[in-house]
Write an enzyme that holds these catalytic residues in place. Structure first.
Site, PDB file in Angstrom:
ATOM      1  N   GLY A  56      10.064  -3.782   2.585  1.00 34.26           N
ATOM      2  CA  GLY A  56      11.191  -2.922   2.912  1.00 34.26           C
ATOM      3  C   GLY A  56      12.449  -3.253   2.141  1.00 34.26           C
ATOM      4  O   GLY A  56      13.123  -4.241   2.435  1.00 34.26           O
ATOM      5  N   ASP A  57      12.739  -2.447   1.135  1.00 35.23           N
ATOM      6  CA  ASP A  57      13.994  -2.549   0.381  1.00 35.23           C
ATOM      7  C   ASP A  57      14.161  -3.863  -0.375  1.00 35.23           C
ATOM      8  O   ASP A  57      15.285  -4.307  -0.586  1.00 35.23           O
ATOM      9  CB  ASP A  57      15.196  -2.339   1.315  1.00 35.23           C
ATOM     10  CG  ASP A  57      15.106  -1.021   2.054  1.00 35.23           C
ATOM     11  OD1 ASP A  57      14.760  -0.017   1.404  1.00 35.23           O
ATOM     12  OD2 ASP A  57      15.349  -0.989   3.270  1.00 35.23           O
ATOM     13  N   PRO A  73       0.852  -1.189   0.000  1.00 35.95           N
ATOM     14  CA  PRO A  73       0.000   0.000   0.000  1.00 35.95           C
ATOM     15  C   PRO A  73       0.890   1.242   0.000  1.00 35.95           C
ATOM     16  O   PRO A  73       1.833   1.319   0.790  1.00 35.95           O
ATOM     17  CB  PRO A  73      -0.754  -0.105   1.339  1.00 35.95           C
ATOM     18  CG  PRO A  73       0.072  -1.003   2.202  1.00 35.95           C
ATOM     19  CD  PRO A  73       0.914  -1.855   1.301  1.00 35.95           C
ATOM     20  N   MET A  74       0.626   2.182  -0.886  1.00 31.67           N
ATOM     21  CA  MET A  74       1.385   3.440  -0.869  1.00 31.67           C
ATOM     22  C   MET A  74       0.447   4.606  -1.145  1.00 31.67           C
ATOM     23  O   MET A  74      -0.091   4.744  -2.249  1.00 31.67           O
ATOM     24  CB  MET A  74       2.518   3.403  -1.906  1.00 31.67           C
ATOM     25  CG  MET A  74       3.705   2.573  -1.451  1.00 31.67           C
ATOM     26  SD  MET A  74       5.061   2.607  -2.648  1.00 31.67           S
ATOM     27  CE  MET A  74       4.367   1.665  -3.991  1.00 31.67           C
ATOM     28  N   GLY A  94       7.304  -2.138  -2.858  1.00 32.76           N
ATOM     29  CA  GLY A  94       6.727  -0.801  -2.732  1.00 32.76           C
ATOM     30  C   GLY A  94       7.320   0.159  -3.739  1.00 32.76           C
ATOM     31  O   GLY A  94       6.987   0.133  -4.931  1.00 32.76           O
ATOM     32  N   ARG A  95       8.258   0.996  -3.277  1.00 32.73           N
ATOM     33  CA  ARG A  95       8.767   2.081  -4.114  1.00 32.73           C
ATOM     34  C   ARG A  95       9.337   1.608  -5.440  1.00 32.73           C
ATOM     35  O   ARG A  95       9.236   2.304  -6.445  1.00 32.73           O
ATOM     36  CB  ARG A  95       9.819   2.872  -3.322  1.00 32.73           C
ATOM     37  CG  ARG A  95       9.195   3.672  -2.199  1.00 32.73           C
ATOM     38  CD  ARG A  95      10.223   4.167  -1.227  1.00 32.73           C
ATOM     39  NE  ARG A  95      10.792   3.064  -0.471  1.00 32.73           N
ATOM     40  CZ  ARG A  95      11.725   3.193   0.459  1.00 32.73           C
ATOM     41  NH1 ARG A  95      12.201   4.397   0.730  1.00 32.73           N
ATOM     42  NH2 ARG A  95      12.182   2.151   1.110  1.00 32.73           N
ATOM     43  N   GLN A 123      -6.919  -1.015   3.218  1.00 34.16           N
ATOM     44  CA  GLN A 123      -6.151  -0.692   4.428  1.00 34.16           C
ATOM     45  C   GLN A 123      -6.730   0.541   5.124  1.00 34.16           C
ATOM     46  O   GLN A 123      -6.925   1.577   4.489  1.00 34.16           O
ATOM     47  CB  GLN A 123      -4.683  -0.427   4.103  1.00 34.16           C
ATOM     48  CG  GLN A 123      -3.868  -0.321   5.398  1.00 34.16           C
ATOM     49  CD  GLN A 123      -2.476   0.233   5.220  1.00 34.16           C
ATOM     50  OE1 GLN A 123      -2.315   1.365   4.786  1.00 34.16           O
ATOM     51  NE2 GLN A 123      -1.477  -0.560   5.554  1.00 34.16           N
ATOM     52  N   CYS A 182       2.415   3.678   9.712  1.00 37.72           N
ATOM     53  CA  CYS A 182       2.604   4.983   9.072  1.00 37.72           C
ATOM     54  C   CYS A 182       3.352   5.928  10.015  1.00 37.72           C
ATOM     55  O   CYS A 182       2.927   6.149  11.144  1.00 37.72           O
ATOM     56  CB  CYS A 182       1.262   5.596   8.670  1.00 37.72           C
ATOM     57  SG  CYS A 182       1.502   7.212   7.899  1.00 37.72           S
ATOM     58  N   LYS A 227      -0.393  -4.299   9.557  1.00 37.85           N
ATOM     59  CA  LYS A 227       0.938  -3.949   9.032  1.00 37.85           C
ATOM     60  C   LYS A 227       1.675  -3.152  10.098  1.00 37.85           C
ATOM     61  O   LYS A 227       1.200  -2.086  10.517  1.00 37.85           O
ATOM     62  CB  LYS A 227       0.816  -3.154   7.733  1.00 37.85           C
ATOM     63  CG  LYS A 227       2.158  -2.866   7.052  1.00 37.85           C
ATOM     64  CD  LYS A 227       1.938  -2.471   5.589  1.00 37.85           C
ATOM     65  CE  LYS A 227       3.221  -2.168   4.840  1.00 37.85           C
ATOM     66  NZ  LYS A 227       3.688  -0.789   5.013  1.00 37.85           N
TER      67      LYS A 227
HETATM   68  C1  LIG Z   1       4.993   7.342  -0.741  1.00 36.33           C
HETATM   69  C2  LIG Z   1       4.730   6.197   0.200  1.00 36.33           C
HETATM   70  C3  LIG Z   1       3.463   5.997   0.690  1.00 36.33           C
HETATM   71  C4  LIG Z   1       3.215   4.940   1.580  1.00 36.33           C
HETATM   72  N1  LIG Z   1       1.944   4.741   2.027  1.00 36.33           N
HETATM   73  C5  LIG Z   1       1.684   3.677   2.817  1.00 36.33           C
HETATM   74  C6  LIG Z   1       0.341   3.374   3.200  1.00 36.33           C
HETATM   75  O1  LIG Z   1      -0.606   4.046   2.801  1.00 36.33           O
HETATM   76  N2  LIG Z   1       0.146   2.306   4.022  1.00 36.33           N
HETATM   77  C7  LIG Z   1       1.196   1.527   4.455  1.00 36.33           C
HETATM   78  O2  LIG Z   1       0.983   0.570   5.204  1.00 36.33           O
HETATM   79  N3  LIG Z   1       2.462   1.777   4.081  1.00 36.33           N
HETATM   80  C8  LIG Z   1       2.719   2.809   3.261  1.00 36.33           C
HETATM   81  N4  LIG Z   1       4.002   3.027   2.841  1.00 36.33           N
HETATM   82  C9  LIG Z   1       5.049   2.060   3.205  1.00 36.33           C
HETATM   83  C10 LIG Z   1       5.165   0.964   2.145  1.00 36.33           C
HETATM   84  O3  LIG Z   1       4.017   0.157   2.110  1.00 36.33           O
HETATM   85  C11 LIG Z   1       6.382   0.060   2.404  1.00 36.33           C
HETATM   86  O4  LIG Z   1       6.197  -0.642   3.615  1.00 36.33           O
HETATM   87  C12 LIG Z   1       7.695   0.855   2.478  1.00 36.33           C
HETATM   88  O5  LIG Z   1       7.776   1.792   1.433  1.00 36.33           O
HETATM   89  C13 LIG Z   1       8.910  -0.071   2.438  1.00 36.33           C
HETATM   90  O6  LIG Z   1       8.910  -0.855   1.291  1.00 36.33           O
HETATM   91  P1  LIG Z   1       9.768  -0.478  -0.054  1.00 36.33           P
HETATM   92  O7  LIG Z   1      11.213  -0.334   0.358  1.00 36.33           O
HETATM   93  O8  LIG Z   1       9.518  -1.681  -0.948  1.00 36.33           O
HETATM   94  O9  LIG Z   1       9.216   0.792  -0.589  1.00 36.33           O
HETATM   95  C14 LIG Z   1       4.269   4.077   1.979  1.00 36.33           C
HETATM   96  C15 LIG Z   1       5.536   4.298   1.482  1.00 36.33           C
HETATM   97  C16 LIG Z   1       5.785   5.339   0.595  1.00 36.33           C
HETATM   98  C17 LIG Z   1       7.180   5.533   0.065  1.00 36.33           C
END
Ligand SMILES: Cc1cc2nc3c(=O)[nH]c(=O)nc-3n(C[C@H](O)[C@H](O)[C@H](O)COP(=O)(O)O)c2cc1C
Length: 314
Positions: free
Chosen positions: A202-203, A17-18, A224-225, A71, A101, A140
């Site tokens: 995460g990463d 979720p982002m 995610g990102r 979520q 968050c 989460k």
């Molecule tokens: C711009 C952005 C928005 C995010 N929004 C949410 C969200 O709405 N809910 C959530 O549980 N995590 C959110 N996250 C966290 C991501 O779900 C994820 O756990 C985190 O970015 C680490 O994973 P990654 O390294 O693959 O990005 C967000 C992260 C980013 C960068």
């Protein structure tokens, strides 16, 4: 095979979720390239109960956008329960409660990662939500609030003993926000303390990362990102090559069309800007094009400009 939220996943690689990104257009594109499950952006339980327009919009999704988990974030068991009831019959496969968050606006109200410091409240919210719906419920979490109070394994154990369906762990503390590396070793500790599926976030960016995190103990993998402006990352991780320029162009144009369909031409075009810079990363002329796109203010011109940009890339 991973059974989570009553969905059978073959490889268990899912889209995170982002907020601001994982609306249905992004989810649909990621699914096409292999994401087996997706989550909405986080949705305020209070906003949902008050039915504010922008909050209700976050629930919208086409039929093919499944399996899909909604979520929510809240610090209130009552609002959590009411929001869950509203979600129940709207075409979702589960409800996830956000306890990760780190954003000040959210933690100040006691929601998101603030719940890592308040396990009693966290548990009350989980119980209230679970008491109202048949849908599977997951949580989460983060590693903890700060380096001195890492409690993800304890939280996972407590929450899972109350019957949640899965735990998602983003192993950074709230204080670390998105800096520092993810503490992948914590994923193994969480797994050892629960008997429910553990999804790691995460990463995780490559096939090797996926292998490593699965070895540590993750059942599912959340991207995610790395998937922003790169929906084919799922296909790449599953062992296929990257797309050529024309495929990138076509995905961008389709993405823009879907955003315009969802938000209207102007808002759709504005929302597309932040994906564009990720889509074109690494192409010659990317930085010039990025600047140009930021001054474009209508969708038709953006479409033309994307076509033009890729004429020189084939
Ligand atoms: C711009 C952005 C928005 C995010 N929004 C949410 C969200 O709405 N809910 C959530 O549980 N995590 C959110 N996250 C966290 C991501 O779900 C994820 O756990 C985190 O970015 C680490 O994973 P990654 O390294 O693959 O990005 C967000 C992260 C980013 C960068």
């Amino acid at each position: 095979m991973l059974l989570v939220y009553n969905a059978q996943l073959r490889h268990g690689i899912v889209l995170a979720p982002m907020s601001g990104y994982t609306d249905w257009p992004m989810r649909i594109l990621c699914r096409r390239y292999g994401a087996e499950l997706a989550y909405t952006e986080m949705i305020s339980a209070e906003g949902l109960v008050m039915s504010t327009r922008n909050t209700l919009k976050l629930l919208e999704h086409p039929k093919e956008d499944r399996p899909l988990v909604a979520q929510i974030f809240t610090s209130s068991p009552e609002f959590g329960a009411l929001a869950a009831e509203m979600i129940e019959n709207q075409g979702f496969d589960g409800i996830d409660i956000n306890m990760g968050c780190p954003v000040r606006k959210v933690v100040r109200k006691g929601a998101g990662a603030a719940l890592m410091r308040d396990p009693r409240k966290a548990l009350k919210i989980v119980k209230a939500v679970m008491s109202k719906v048949q849908l599977p419920v997951s949580v989460k979490i983060r590693a903890g609030w700060d380096a001195g109070s890492i409690n993800a394994p304890e939280m996972a154990e407590i929450l899972s003993s109350f019957g949640i369906s899965a735990i998602i762990i983003h192993p950074r503390t709230r204080v670390e926000m998105y800096t520092a590396g993810s503490r992948w070793d914590l994923i193994g500790e969480v797994k050892r303390r629960t008997s429910i599926p553990v999804i790691a976030s995460g990463d995780i960016r490559t096939q090797e990362d996926v292998k490593r995190v699965k070895q540590i103990g993750a059942d599912g993998i959340m991207l995610g990102r790395v998937a922003i402006g790169r929906p084919w990352i799922f296909r790449e991780i599953l062992g296929h090559g990257p797309p050529g320029p024309l495929e990138v162009r076509d995905v961008m144009l389709e993405h823009l069309d879907m955003l315009c369909m969802t938000y209207g031409e102007r808002r759709g075009m504005l929302r597309m800007r932040k994906y564009v810079s990720m889509y074109i990363k690494g192409f010659p002329g990317a930085s010039m094009f990025r600047k140009k796109v930021n001054s474009i203010d209508n969708a038709a011109f953006l479409r033309d400009s994307i076509h033009q940009f890729f004429l020189g890339q084939a």
